[in-house]
Write an enzyme that holds these catalytic residues in place. Structure first.
Site, PDB file in Angstrom:
ATOM      1  N   HIS A 138       0.845  -1.192   0.000  1.00  0.00           N
ATOM      2  CA  HIS A 138       0.000   0.000   0.000  1.00  0.00           C
ATOM      3  C   HIS A 138       0.879   1.240   0.000  1.00  0.00           C
ATOM      4  CE1 HIS A 138      -3.945  -1.590  -0.029  1.00  0.00           C
ATOM      5  NE2 HIS A 138      -3.667  -2.439   0.930  1.00  0.00           N
ATOM      6  N   LYS A 543     -13.912   4.337   6.804  1.00  0.00           N
ATOM      7  CA  LYS A 543     -14.166   5.485   5.927  1.00  0.00           C
ATOM      8  C   LYS A 543     -15.671   5.656   5.705  1.00  0.00           C
ATOM      9  CE  LYS A 543     -12.995   7.010   1.265  1.00  0.00           C
ATOM     10  NZ  LYS A 543     -13.892   6.318   0.364  1.00  0.00           N
TER      11      LYS A 543
END
EC number: 4.1.1.31
Length: 877
Positions: A138, A543
């Site tokens: 990532h 999120k």
């Protein structure tokens, strides 16, 4: 910093002075004086001196364009050096009790023996340990590999300096080398020129294995074996592999068009080449060690009357490995090479080495057998001939797209428009059919061709090369069956485990129902043969719903999935897709594991290790051993001494907390009309796209808003402006409501007795220490249009309220008072991070106002501030 950390302070001071010398030699004394002035003003500002804060802002605002880049580099490099010193301190001889955890395995065995558990239960739990650490690329690892390599060498020098009997000339030689390395780093561009490709990322992962995990695993295994022997009188089996490693680098194609079937095939070959090369080196060394002549009849039968029977056996392996290495080198370089006597399976290496091992023990040379030979056997069990297994991940929509195109071509209508029942009926019918489904003359779209080619790559390779196939955004049983049909059509002869990934709050809540429907399908039950993987998404759920609500949704999902697995007699492995940050499920490994529901570790632990966290946890062999010890002790404790089941009153409070916090979080992030423009103005979100961090685009859809932004840049952006919003927004409203409803006593009880809830509060404390209200306000006043200031003011007030409500529930006086090392670590870096934040605001302002005429060096300086703040914040994404 207090006297407990004197050794750390001394190393930080030494590295800082050497950096200062490099800066002076390059930029002159006047420039170094300016850097020192900024540093002192930042320290004074941190202590609350308003006059010095204004002087700090004035000094940084008035830097010329030519000064911005070197000033940014100076503070960014200092933070990197402070991180090197801090990481070394945790493994140094001088590491005080307050910093270093006493050997967690020793503590764990003492704890287990003090409980009422039988020896058999403990031995069984150790033998069943199954920890799979999944390395992912990532894009939060902003430090270049060349600088990481220099930092590793600095660590080695700091370690050498600790030796008490160094001669003056030896000490001078080490100090000179440290000075060279610091100087090299100063004269090296810290920002990559180009984005890494997926193959570059995979090579980075392989380098971590080669430089750190390869030497760490045998040492870790020796430590575990010795503890087991000392406490319980038994040893680990020769083929024991309590910890294994998987990778997503080159296999994770979800939202990354650059990870193609060709890339996956190349990464598989590179992994095998690296494994063979590493084993070749080890076997060469082993050949020189095994010069003994006494052996068992079994060895004699293999080598005849050779005077050095072990060498004769091992030399055969060495030659096989050499030929395999040459063959794979040619293949990786795209050259033709004839197939020879190649090493194709781990068993080919294991069998002769085990023969040597047992023979040495039988002939009274167990001490020799338990040296390097045992180390190589331990590496074989952990890494095998593929080095790491490769997971494949793809968005569920892409599999549906294949069948939509195909059914339209076959005149059957559009698969995407079918009901779930019709999809399942079609998929199961084809899975049970012996004829192929895909016509040879069909010309699919490029995207569909790519999906089919990926399945062919899986079918063409050794099953041991792969981990599992993960389906992102899985919401129905047909999502899983679709992958199994695609693999069948590609000619896959083995049963690759397929795991749905439940990642939004809604999907987490529905996940058990999806699995229940799947398990009611006889074909599916036959396929999985009692073993199921499910991936829990932390990033997107946080999120989507905020940290507190997502945390509870994850806990509840795990709990119900564990109950479902027990009812169906399944071995369930929950795969945790955590990031380094609190907003993405990050927490110290031990705390994170022990805050899971009871029973959730019975099928082992599988967890992602992401971006910069790989370097912080596994970047040095000794640090890697520490991390592996922590994981092992936590999983043993979680299985043998599980946390309590939450009381009904705790559940009720958590339900309310989750509901209130989620509503508030969404009312801001989704509902506030100013939120998206405020986010874009107050953070470097738009500019982050320029930073060549990773191979994957930062957005799922190029023109989308916040919902299309990936969880990682979403977190990264808020970390940069020090508001740290995703890690706390909403939580305080839930806590305030519970206190107002008279539940403060219950919350305090939860904090004392329930690891899940306590970990949530501890993570909030860490975030609050890293957050900074005045810096967040400075971003607003300089970068945000006045009409949006109201929202910024509201959010900063909510941050202050959040800190207050958490302190109300914690027994200590101030944030992280009960975790002094973490607190000191953050305090050490803050005065060096603050100037970078002020500089970043200045650079963002100049960049946004004069984008057409901006000097390229200012763009570079902005990238350096982003990288430097990431180094200061540590867990950035």
């Amino acid at each position: 910093m207090n006297e407990k950390y004197a050794a750390l302070r001394a190393n930080v001071g030494m590295l800082g002075q050497l950096l200062g010398k490099s800066i002076k030699d390059h930029q002159g004394q006047a420039f170094l004086d300016k850097i020192e002035t900024i540093r002192q003003l930042a320290k004074s500002s941190r202590k609350g001196n308003e006059t010095d804060r204004e002087r700090l802002l004035d000094t940084l605002r008035n830097l010329s364009d030519d000064e911005l880049l070197p000033v940014a580099r100076a503070f960014s490099q200092f933070l990197n050096l402070a991180n090197v010193a801090e990481q070394f301190h945790t493994i140094s001889r001088r590491c005080e009790e307050q910093v270093c955890t006493p050997d967690p395995l020793e503590q764990m065995f003492d704890k287990l023996k003090a409980s009422n558990l039988s020896q058999e239960a403990i031995i069984q739990a150790v033998r069943e340990l199954d920890i799979d650490l999944v390395l992912t690329a990532h894009p939060t690892e902003v430090t270049r590999r060349t600088l990481i390599h220099k930092h590793v060498q600095l660590n080695d020098c700091l370690e050498a300096l600790e030796l008490s009997d160094l001669l003056p000339r030896e000490r001078d030689k080490i100090l000179n080398r440290i000075e060279q390395l610091v100087n090299q780093a100063w004269h090296t561009n810290e920002i990559r020129e180009q984005r890494p490709t997926p193959v570059d990322e995979a090579k980075w992962g392989f380098a971590v294995v080669e430089n750190s995990l390869w030497p760490a695993i045998p040492e870790f295994m020796r430590n575990l074996d010795e503890r087991l022997q000392h406490h319980l009188g038994v040893r680990l089996p020769l083929d024991a592999a309590p910890v294994k490693f998987t990778s997503w680098m080159g296999g994770d194609r979800d939202g990354n068009p650059f990870v193609t079937a060709k890339v996956t095939a190349e990464v598989l070959e590179l992994g095998r080449w690296m494994a063979v090369s590493l084993f070749y080196k080890d076997i060469k060394e082993l050949t020189s060690e095994l010069s003994m002549s006494d052996c068992t009849d079994a060895v004699r039968e293999r080598v005849g009357d050779h005077p050095e029977p072990y060498r004769a056996l091992v030399r055969e392996l060495r030659e096989q490995l050499r030929e395999t290495q040459e063959f794979l080198t040619a293949k990786v370089q795209g050259q033709a090479s004839e197939s020879r006597d190649l090493v194709k399976t781990t068993a080919q290496l294991r069998e002769p080495l085990e023969l040597c091992y047992h023979s040495l023990h039988a002939c009274g040379m167990g001490n020799i057998a338990d040296g390097m030979l045992l180390d190589v056997l331990r590496k074989l069990a952990c890494f095998g001939i593929h080095l790491v297994k490769l997971d494949i991940r793809q968005d569920g929509e892409r599999h549906g797209q294949v069948f939509s195109e195909l059914t339209r071509y076959l005149g059957m209508g559009d698969y995407a428009e079918w009901s779930e029942d019709d999809k399942q009926a079609f998929l199961l019918n084809e899975l049970n059919s012996r004829r192929p489904l895909i016509p040879t003359d069909w010309e699919p779209s490029d995207e569909t061709r790519e999906t089919l080619d990926t399945c062919k790559v899986i079918a063409q390779h050794d099953p041991d090369a792969f981990g599992i196939y993960i389906i992102s955004m899985a919401g129905a049983p047909s999502d899983v069956l679709a992958v199994q049909l695609l693999l069948k059509e590609a000619g896959c002869k083995f049963r690759m485990p397929v795991a749905p990934l439940f990642e939004t709050q809604e999907d987490l809540m529905a996940g058990t129902a999806v699995m229940e429907r799947l398990l009611s399908v006889d074909w599916y039950r036959g396929y999985i043969q009692g073993r199921q993987y499910v991936m829990i998404g932390y990033s997107d759920s946080a999120k989507d719903a905020g940290m507190m609500a997502a945390g509870w949704a994850q806990y509840a999902a795990m709990e119900s999935l564990v109950a479902l697995a027990e009812a169906n007699n399944l071995r369930l492995t929950l795969f945790h897709g955590r990031g380094g940050t609190v907003g993405r499920g990050g927490a110290p490994a031990h705390q994170a594991i022990l805050s899971q529901p009871p029973g959730s570790l019975r099928g082992g632990l599988r967890v992602t290790e992401q971006g910069e966290m790989i370097r912080f946890k596994f970047g040095l062999p000794k640090v890697a051993i520490q991390s592996l010890n922590l994981y092992t002790s936590a999983v043993l404790e979680g299985n043998l001494l599980p946390p309590p089941k939450p009381k009904e009153c705790w559940r009720a409070v958590m339900e309310q907390l989750a509901s209130v916090s989620c509503d508030h979080y969404r009312s801001i992030v989704r509902g506030h009309p100013d939120f998206v423009p405020y986010f874009r103005a107050a953070t470097p979100e738009m500019e982050l796209g320029k930073l060549p961090l990773g191979s994957r685009p930062s957005k799922r859809k190029p023109n989308g808003g916040v919902e299309s932004l990936r969880a990682i840049p979403w977190i990264f952006a808020w970390t940069q402006n020090r508001l740290m919003l995703p890690a706390w927004l909403g939580a305080h409203k839930g806590l305030q409501q519970a206190i107002a409803d008279g539940q403060k006593g219950v919350l305090e009880e939860m904090s004392r007795q329930w690891p899940f809830f306590r970990t949530r509060l501890e993570m909030l404390e860490m975030v609050f220490l890293k957050a900074d209200v005045w810096l967040a306000e400075y971003y607003d006043t300089r970068l945000v249009p006045k009409e949006l200031w109201g929202l910024g003011k509201q959010l900063r007030q909510e941050l202050a309220d959040s800190i207050q409500v958490v302190l109300e529930l914690r027994p200590q006086g101030d944030l992280l008072d009960d975790q002094p090392w973490i607190k000191e670590s953050i305090k050490l870096r803050n005065p060096y991070t603050d100037p970078l934040n002020v500089l970043q605001v200045e650079l963002l302002g100049r960049s946004r106002n004069h984008a057409e005429t901006l000097h390229p060096e200012l763009d570079q300086a902005l990238m350096v501030t982003i990288a430097g703040i990431a180094a200061g914040m540590r867990n950035t994404g």
